[in-house]
Write a protein that holds these residues in place. Structure first.
Motif, PDB file in Angstrom:
ATOM      1  N   LEU A   1       0.829  -1.195   0.000  1.00 41.87           N
ATOM      2  CA  LEU A   1       0.000   0.000   0.000  1.00 41.87           C
ATOM      3  C   LEU A   1       0.864   1.245   0.000  1.00 41.87           C
ATOM      4  O   LEU A   1       1.944   1.265   0.579  1.00 41.87           O
ATOM      5  N   THR A   2       0.338   2.275  -0.604  1.00 36.80           N
ATOM      6  CA  THR A   2       1.012   3.562  -0.504  1.00 36.80           C
ATOM      7  C   THR A   2       0.669   4.161   0.851  1.00 36.80           C
ATOM      8  O   THR A   2      -0.259   3.704   1.535  1.00 36.80           O
TER       9      THR A   2
ATOM     10  N   GLN B   1      -0.798   6.960   1.393  1.00 40.13           N
ATOM     11  CA  GLN B   1      -2.155   7.509   1.331  1.00 40.13           C
ATOM     12  C   GLN B   1      -3.208   6.413   1.470  1.00 40.13           C
ATOM     13  O   GLN B   1      -4.212   6.590   2.157  1.00 40.13           O
ATOM     14  N   GLN B   2      -2.985   5.271   0.828  1.00 36.98           N
ATOM     15  CA  GLN B   2      -3.924   4.169   0.937  1.00 36.98           C
ATOM     16  C   GLN B   2      -3.994   3.659   2.378  1.00 36.98           C
ATOM     17  O   GLN B   2      -5.074   3.390   2.904  1.00 36.98           O
ATOM     18  N   TYR B   3      -2.832   3.533   3.008  1.00 32.65           N
ATOM     19  CA  TYR B   3      -2.783   3.073   4.392  1.00 32.65           C
ATOM     20  C   TYR B   3      -3.505   4.061   5.310  1.00 32.65           C
ATOM     21  O   TYR B   3      -4.303   3.671   6.158  1.00 32.65           O
TER      22      TYR B   3
ATOM     23  N   ALA C   1      -5.903   6.140   4.494  1.00 31.59           N
ATOM     24  CA  ALA C   1      -7.344   6.075   4.219  1.00 31.59           C
ATOM     25  C   ALA C   1      -7.976   4.871   4.916  1.00 31.59           C
ATOM     26  O   ALA C   1      -9.057   4.970   5.505  1.00 31.59           O
ATOM     27  N   ILE C   2      -7.305   3.740   4.897  1.00 34.09           N
ATOM     28  CA  ILE C   2      -7.815   2.539   5.558  1.00 34.09           C
ATOM     29  C   ILE C   2      -7.870   2.758   7.063  1.00 34.09           C
ATOM     30  O   ILE C   2      -8.860   2.431   7.717  1.00 34.09           O
TER      31      ILE C   2
ATOM     32  N   ASP D   1      -8.130   5.575   8.635  1.00 33.43           N
ATOM     33  CA  ASP D   1      -9.185   6.551   8.903  1.00 33.43           C
ATOM     34  C   ASP D   1     -10.548   5.863   8.958  1.00 33.43           C
ATOM     35  O   ASP D   1     -11.356   6.128   9.837  1.00 33.43           O
ATOM     36  N   LYS D   2     -10.785   4.947   8.014  1.00 39.87           N
ATOM     37  CA  LYS D   2     -12.061   4.214   8.004  1.00 39.87           C
ATOM     38  C   LYS D   2     -12.186   3.319   9.226  1.00 39.87           C
ATOM     39  O   LYS D   2     -13.259   3.210   9.817  1.00 39.87           O
TER      40      LYS D   2
END
Length: 100
Positions: free
Chosen positions: A14-15, A17-19, A21-22, A24-25
């Motif tokens: 994962l980048t 940003q992807q990490y 975002a995950i 955060d969710k």
């Protein structure tokens, strides 16, 4: 002798940003679960009360709609504004009225 079975392992890259975002969710889900636990332990908040129409209230109380409008005018039944001009009556308010 039996052969040991193994499951293949896969890696996901994962980048940042992807990490983020995950994560955060996940934080949002945790916060919602905490709020649900708080609500389960308390009486139902007023904003979650079902809003009844004048007609539904009349049926529930065994009265005419004219009587319900009279009780509203006499301030014996509290109302909320629905669509700016129609009356709505919280279910909890009807229960209070029945207890009188």
């Amino acid at each position: 002798m039996g052969a040991a079975t193994t499951t293949p392992e896969t890696a996901v890259v994962l980048t940042a940003q992807q990490y983020a975002a995950i994560m955060d969710k996940i934080d949002r889900v945790d916060a919602l679960e905490a709020r649900i636990k708080i609500l389960e332990g308390h009486k139902k908040p007023a904003q979650l009360d079902r809003i009844l129409t004048v007609e539904e209230t009349a049926k529930r109380l065994g009265k005419s709609t004219k009587t319900i409008y009279r009780r509203i005018a006499e301030k014996k039944l509290k109302t909320v504004s629905v669509d700016g001009k129609a009356y709505g009556i919280r279910e909890s308010e009807v229960l209070k009225y029945l207890e009188r």
